[in-house]
Each structure stands twice: as structure tokens, then as C-alpha cells.
Motif scaffolding. Sequence first.
Motif: not given
Length: 174
Positions: A82-84, A135-136, A146-147
Motif C-alpha cells: 500500500w504505497h502511492p 513523504t511519498p 493510497a495517495a
Amino acid sequence: MSGTAPAGNALLLKRQLNELRKHPVEGFSAGLKDESNLYEWEIIIIGPADTLYEGGFLRAELIFPPEYPLLPPKMKFITPMWHPNVYEDGGVCISILHAPGTDEWGYEDAGERWLPVHTIESILLSVISLLSSDTPNLDSPANVDAAKQVREDIKGYRKKVRRLVRESAEAAFD
């Protein structure tokens, strides 16, 4: 697949594999899925300390095109992420894995994109750096949901990531 690629490409991959076997790099392990195919690698990234991913064992694969090193490999997480900057199917979206040239959308400079001097080590260190960032990159997210959660519910985002990391650690020992 390896029969269609020039022998030099296979030699380059074999040399990088041998280098990683002789001199392992902290933070990940890399090897072939099948010893007879140099173009498909399995990767384990150990969640970096002091990040949301600490304690995780994140499984991924690197698939190299016959044109490697002129074109980049594709990287995909097998472990649910789960990541942008990771697509829902696990595909990793970072600049150095984008084909060389100019970005038609204007988000990346040509120098940030794939260059034939990149190695498996530089790719994986870039991914570890991506995961280590507090901070992605939300400018052009691969995973819009996700973002959106990073922007609107950072606590919920962190909780979901930590749960997935915990599950990855448990799965590593099953």
C-alpha cells in the motif's frame, strides 16, 4: 526468452548476480527464480529500520527485457503493498525504471529515467529509498487511493502499511 537476447546481456546479468552473491548488499537479497533463466529474478527487501516497513520481508520480482541494459527491467512486488508509487498489482513506479528519453507528461527529467549504467543494486537501493521516505511522491501516483489516503488520513495510511508489513513478516516464517 533467453535464446532471443544477445549473449552480452546474459553475461551482464550473470556478472551482476555473481557480484551480489560475492558482496551482498545490506537491505535486500536477490537471486534467480530459476537457475536456467537469467532474465527473471526474485528479490526480498528487508524493511528499512526506522520506517513504516521496518521488520517486513517484502517479496518482489525483477523481469529483464531482452534489450537490457538498453531498456529497464520491470519490478513488481509479490507481497501486498500500500504505497502511492506502487500499483495495485504490485508494479513499482519509480523514475529509474522508466524507459530512457523524455517524459511525455513532464514529471521527470531524462537524467532521472533509466540509464544503462544502472545495476540491480542501484535499482533496489532506489526502491529502498522510496520506501524509506516519510513523504511519498504524490505528484503522479501509481496508486491514487493510497495517495489520497496519505493526503487525507495519514494515520490510517500508516496503520494499513504497518499491518501489511506485519503480515509479510509472518508469511516469511510460514
